[in-house]
Design an enzyme around this catalytic site. Structure first.
Site, short mmCIF file in Angstrom:
data_model
loop_
_atom_site.label_atom_id
_atom_site.label_comp_id
_atom_site.label_asym_id
_atom_site.label_seq_id
_atom_site.Cartn_x
_atom_site.Cartn_y
_atom_site.Cartn_z
N HIS A 104 -43.29 -53.18 -3.39
CA HIS A 104 -41.86 -52.74 -3.52
C HIS A 104 -41.80 -51.65 -4.61
O HIS A 104 -40.94 -50.86 -4.25
CB HIS A 104 -41.24 -54.19 -3.87
CG HIS A 104 -40.83 -55.01 -2.74
ND1 HIS A 104 -41.15 -54.76 -1.39
CD2 HIS A 104 -40.38 -56.42 -2.93
CE1 HIS A 104 -40.76 -55.99 -0.85
NE2 HIS A 104 -40.04 -56.73 -1.69
N TYR B 67 -34.80 -62.01 -9.96
CA TYR B 67 -35.24 -62.08 -8.77
C TYR B 67 -35.51 -60.57 -8.13
O TYR B 67 -34.63 -59.69 -8.78
CB TYR B 67 -34.29 -62.83 -7.44
CG TYR B 67 -34.49 -64.32 -7.61
CD1 TYR B 67 -33.64 -65.40 -8.31
CD2 TYR B 67 -35.36 -64.96 -6.57
CE1 TYR B 67 -33.90 -66.46 -8.53
CE2 TYR B 67 -35.29 -66.39 -6.57
CZ TYR B 67 -34.54 -67.16 -7.60
OH TYR B 67 -34.64 -68.46 -7.64
N GLU B 68 -36.37 -60.42 -7.35
CA GLU B 68 -36.61 -58.84 -7.13
C GLU B 68 -35.64 -58.40 -6.36
O GLU B 68 -35.44 -57.11 -6.07
CB GLU B 68 -37.93 -58.73 -6.52
CG GLU B 68 -38.17 -59.44 -4.90
CD GLU B 68 -39.51 -59.26 -4.37
OE1 GLU B 68 -40.54 -59.11 -5.10
OE2 GLU B 68 -39.66 -59.43 -3.10
N SER B 69 -34.66 -58.83 -5.94
CA SER B 69 -33.32 -58.28 -5.08
C SER B 69 -32.48 -57.60 -6.23
O SER B 69 -31.33 -57.07 -5.81
CB SER B 69 -32.85 -59.45 -4.43
OG SER B 69 -32.25 -60.49 -5.19
N GLY B 70 -32.75 -57.60 -7.42
CA GLY B 70 -32.12 -57.10 -8.44
C GLY B 70 -31.06 -58.05 -9.01
O GLY B 70 -30.01 -57.50 -9.66
#
Lengths: 272, 271, 272, 271
Positions: A104, B67-70
């Site tokens: 990512h 979380y990697e969704s920001g």
């Protein structure tokens, strides 16, 4: 200046066989309607770019639209595998699928470089992983000041980037909020762009995580209410988790997938 | 080591043991206990997310979840269904883009604990989530890297939560997606990786930690009712058992009921 | 986790002689009160970093706090010269001032690298300019994929970064909006941080240009209403353009400047 | 050239000439006319900002103004006092950070016209805003580069607005802050600079444009009532006068009244 057009017109004008196409949206605001229109128009040999292929790319891959996938995580979030993706990689069905895979962080930085007009981006990443062996688009780079060794990845500059946003105003400015992922960068990295939106409004309110993109930097805006279903549009509708779960069964089997293809109006032989 | 370890504490559960719990529940409770003194946690979806949210509810309400969704500082009222779930955005202290979460928050070493799952993990805690079999002609194509490779290198330490089986715990993964200790002691340092790497692998059978000298994963705790032989049988290398092997405290009634209430939040429609 | 403290305590704890200190804010939200406190505490030999030194750095330089200035545009916006800056560079008064100058793009990217934990950043910049001759912190770098020549600048990692924001909440999260410049990057690049705020609120509203920084990533928050005056705080007070204009006269002359120094409570001999 | 030039049009003013105007007003009106067909403009503060806002009011209401404070599509109701004026933020289509305005908007060549001022400009339109005299022991220390070096290279074309004098228009600047044509024809290309460079220098005396072959600035238009000799006297090199020298149309009554109303907005308190 962004032009308002119908979705089918935008796809016909922007997406051509062999193009590199990015549909972005991190779990949220995934441009499903645009993806389905690409399938209906029978595009072939696309290089599909997306951090999280999700089921929209499973559908495009299963329909035979893609020659190559550039990605970083290809699963059905919360459910399991992407069966059409796996069938393409494991069994070359309906056609062989080349893959170029990153993390990512690498993909996000590739879009950043593309949006910035730079040929590459620098990050701390990949070291010690086997991605460095199998992915050609990863290289070392040395800091000219400290001598430290870092990693470089090349810019992504899709021919077309497509995202879904909550709103456009009448000038073609677009507004998205909530989890906005890499959408801004994907649009700014692309040669041409399409934003599908839930609705057109007179003025934008403010929300947490606001991203506003000026219409003069976009090619097309198409009004497509529900265009992100079964993913969600914050403030409009929730994620259809049951559709994601149901996709597992639909996609597991080639014939049930082909039934699905027919249902969305894909032409005969779309997947072969 | 002088820095406080997020996973160092035995953290006595201190309540009455519960009757009747599953091995998955034991695993999740043990993982949550490991976060009792953590400050910030980069959370992978699935088991890690359940354990991290359980830790916030049980004994570490100030634990910052990223979380990697920001979504920075997410405090979801129910378990997120996916890593980009709307409840994460609604409850976060701040939202940021994908480039920002990786570049400004993860990469500089701002996050203490990286909490990962795995499809396969090996003797040196290297993780494979990419492929089983030949890369170009795979037996099983897995989802791939996601955020894990950089979580594994940039967080101060890593905790892996994964069910243990002979197929999952292999001698050497066929594809290193995320580096644990590479080929053993000293390899992380040679690669210039900043974090200390995996400090605990918490399974449904027990807890494995790297040997301080060799970095090989060794069994340091075993869950109630599990036999060492069963753990060894579920491990694809000749598993060393720590001389100081301890027995995990079973889930307390409070831990178990909190976990079950948490899990129940996910069964609704939600998004 | 950010601690709420008084401004003088924060400055005493964070800013030491010889430190590299960045006070950021692009025209808007310039942390003047913090700058004046540094003057009052008589700090010396600072390396001051800031894209647009503005009159706050004119004041620090005139007071003799700085050994070096790292910057990209040193004027009094809308008025003219920074006379104390010029006196230091042209006449070494009150002491010699080393300078390291960049373009805005270069400075912004140096902060980005600092915030990203990278030793350098890449941009298209400086080529053909004499900045490349006079500024050591500019280097060439070659794209490992295309062979293209670009420019690299090293990361900025101040010992302390200080910004002014409109609001903090009770957890120490801070909120700024409007023109937010490079403040996020300046804070995230620094080893320690101070945010002065107009007020503490229970919850944050949304505004165009919102930036929210979590308290756990900050060192100190100090409540300093009016702390950006004579610059402005969007939603709180407007820029005091007359104060900027008046600074031209105050600063043009060493003795009127020393009178000003005394007025803000700087100790005797602050400027010498 | 086939791409439309923002500064290529003579753009007849098409109104009645006004009586009594200053040379600065003529300069600003001429500069605004030069933006009559432009789409996007990266605006420096001072004279360029006045001219760009005048162009929006006179004949190009859709002109997108971008200021380096990260205000994209600013439509200020009054003249901004500084480049980070609150009226720019309040009226912008979108706001972004400093890194973003330079990296995502300027650097990739998204902006058509860069509108700059100058302390000194030379025969090849190189700009000095850094220092007069020796760099390490300067006679006059100027503010420095700001956003100009990258505006000068990344915009498709550059327009400079500056009052003309023998001190300002020098044969060769002592310090190149922003590159025009470097040492002459071909130098921009050799440096790999993407934009076409300065296409017009609009002064209070006339308009200079680069010679298509040599890139040397030559006088192509002269403002009403100004003598060629006066322009030559205000130029620090042997100024070539175009064979096709035209005379600038004087400001129309509409241009002048619009400009004066615009200038008047700045005298209030504002911020």
């Amino acid at each position: 200046m962004a032009r308002f057009v119908e979705l089918d017109e935008a796809i016909a004008d922007l997406v051509h066989d062999g193009d590199t196409v990015a549909l972005e949206g991190f779990t949220h605001l995934i441009p499903f309607a645009a993806g389905h229109e690409i399938i209906r128009q029978g595009r072939r040999d696309l290089t599909l770019v997306r951090m999280t292929p999700d089921i929209v790319y499973d559908q495009l891959i299963g329909a035979g639209c893609a020659a190559k996938l550039v990605f970083s995580w290809g699963g059905n979030p919360g459910v399991g595998s992407l069966h059409r993706f796996r069938d393409a990689v494991e069994n070359a069905w309906p056609r062989p699928l080349a893959i170029e895979e990153h993390s990512h962080a690498g993909m996000a930085n590739r879009y950043v470089a593309g949006a910035s007009g730079l040929p590459f981006a620098v990050l701390r990443g990949y070291r010690g992983t086997d991605l460095m062996t199998h992915t050609a688009t990863i290289a070392g780079i040395t800091c000219p000041f400290t001598g430290e060794e870092l990693t470089a990845v090349p810019a992504l500059n899709p021919d077309v980037s497509i995202v879904h946003a909550q709103q456009a105003d009448r000038s073609g400015n677009v507004h998205l909020w909530g989890i906005t992922g890499v959408q801004k960068e994907a649009l700014l990295a692309a040669r041409q762009t399409l934003v599908t939106v839930e609705e057109v409004v007179d003025t934008f309110d403010t929300h947490p995580g606001d991203v506003v993109l000026p219409g003069w930097a976009l090619s097309y805006v198409a009004v497509v209410p529900g265009g992100a279903h079964p993913s969600y549009a914050h403030g409009y509708y929730e994620r259809d988790n049951s559709a994601y779960a149901a996709w597992d069964a639909t996609s597991r089997d080639r014939s049930s997938f082909e039934t699905w293809l027919a249902e969305i109006g894909a032409g005969a032989g779309s997947s072969s | 080591m002088t820095t406080p370890s997020a996973t160092g504490g035995g953290d006595p559960a201190g309540g009455d043991p519960a009757d009747g719990y599953t091995t998955d529940e034991m695993m999740t409770v043990a993982a949550a206990r490991g976060l009792s003194s953590a400050t910030t946690c980069f959370v992978g979806i699935g088991l890690p997310s359940t354990a991290a949210n359980l830790a916030r509810r049980l004994h570490n309400p100030d634990l910052v979840l990223i979380y990697e969704s920001g979504t920075l500082g997410a405090k979801p009222a129910r378990l997120p269904y996916s890593i980009g779930d709307g409840v994460l955005a609604e409850s976060a202290d701040a939202l940021c883009s994908s480039p920002e979460v990786f570049n400004y928050w993860l990469q500089p070493g701002r996050i203490q604990v990286g909490f990962l799952g795995a499809a396969q993990i090996d003797r040196f805690a290297n993780i494979n989530t990419t492929v089983i079999g030949d890369y170009d002609n795979p037996k099983v194509r897995l989802p791939g890297a996601g955020g894990a490779p950089e979580i594994a290198t940039s967080c101060h330490e890593v905790v892996v939560v994964v069910r243990q089986s002979h197929r999952t715990f292999v001698d050497a993964v066929g594809f290193v997606t995320s580096v644990g200790f590479g080929r053993g002691a000293g390899h992380r340092e040679a690669l210039g990786l900043p974090g200390r790497g995996p400090q605990a692998v918490i399974t449904d059978l027990g807890v494995l930690r790297p040997d301080p000298t060799t970095c090989e994963l060794t069994l340091t705790a075993i869950h109630p009712g599990v036999q060492v032989a069963a753990v060894r049988a579920a491990t694809g290398w000749d598993l060393t058992v720590s001389a100081d092997l301890i027995s995990t405290d079973p889930p307390t009634a409070d831990e178990l009921s909190t976990l079950r209430r948490l899990e129940a939040t996910k069964t609704g429609v939600g998004r």
